[in-house]
Design an enzyme around this catalytic site. Structure first.
Site: not given
Ligand code: BGC
Length: 258
Positions: A146, A159
């Site tokens: 991410s 996360y």
């Molecule tokens: C998350 C989303 C978020 C995006 C940008 C992703 O990794 O799962 O919830 O909107 O990142 O911030």
């Protein structure tokens, strides 16, 4: 000449019953790969991915396996080898997120997020690599990370901890496994229209605020991510290892002073 970029390859995709994982599984099949569809709970989504792949004339199997359980990851890799005789590509895609202010984070949520997003890729990759080393085969590991492996995400400390860990795991494994011709890379999606942020996508104000940070002015699609995944899994990316590739419409690089 076969111009499919993954012809003859076998790919395992975790969390392939929905969202980015499902999109990658189907796109890989379009490029000629046979696919092992890992899923956890969403039987209908997994079956749908399988039938879409079979309609393209490729082979697919569904395997119900929880990425947070080491024995289930070993079973997933074993099933792939039993069924297809090999596995060339592993896409660690399965992921969850739980929002909470730091002091409200429960042990259960911490365990869930860290186990699915970090422990899962760790041991799935371990089982995948053991087979490659035994067979003296090259391989490709692709983690769907991410932008939050690098960028803060207030109220998503678990996360961020998991994705930051996934970034360093990728870098470490690229070095450890390079001599065995196994490449390891991360894809860092930004805001993509998938079930993981379905509830956020329903809130107009939140979507508006998010869009204001995205230079390309739109939420990304699963296909935006799948195209990059094909490249990184293909022979064209043979010399690419140890890096993260961002697909976020410019979100990470956006900064305003006003
Ligand atoms: C998350 C989303 C978020 C995006 C940008 C992703 O990794 O799962 O919830 O909107 O990142 O911030």
């Amino acid at each position: 000449m076969n111009d499919q970029r993954l012809a003859g390859k076998v790919a395992i995709v975790t969390g392939a019953s929905s969202g980015i994982g499902k999109g990658i599984a189907i796109r890989f099949a379009k490029e000629g790969a046979d696919v092992v569809i890992d899923y956890h709970g969403d039987d209908g989504g997994a079956q749908d991915a399988k039938s879409q792949i079979e309609q393209m004339g490729r082979r697919a199997i569904t395997v119900s396996a929880d990425v947070s359980k080491l024995d289930q990851m070993e079973a997933l890799i074993d099933t792939a080898w039993k069924h297809f005789g090999k596995a060339d590509i592993l896409v660690n895609n399965a992921g969850v997120e739980k929002g909470a202010f730091f002091t409200d984070v429960t042990e259960a949520d911490y365990d869930l997020v860290l186990q699915v997003n970090l422990k899962g890729p760790f041991f799935a990759t371990q089982a995948f690599v053991k087979r490659l080393l035994a067979a003296k085969m090259p391989g490709r590991v692709l983690n769907i990370s991410s932008v939050h492996e690098d960028m803060v995400f207030p109220h998503f400390s678990t996360y961020c901890a998991a994705k930051g860990g996934l970034r360093m795991l990728m870098r470490d494994l690229a070095v450890e496994l390079g001599p065995s011709n196994i490449t390891v890379n991360n894809i860092a999606p930004g805001a993509i229209d998938t079930p993981i942020n379905a509830s956020m996508m329903k809130h107009e104000m939140q979507v508006k605020a998010l869009l204001a940070n995205i230079p390309l002015g739109r939420i990304g699609s699963v296909d935006d991510v799948a195209g990059l995944a094909v490249f990184l899994a293909s022979d064209e990316a043979a010399y690419v290892t140890g890096s993260t590739y961002v697909v976020d419409g410019g979100l990470m690089r956006n900064y305003h002073e006003q």
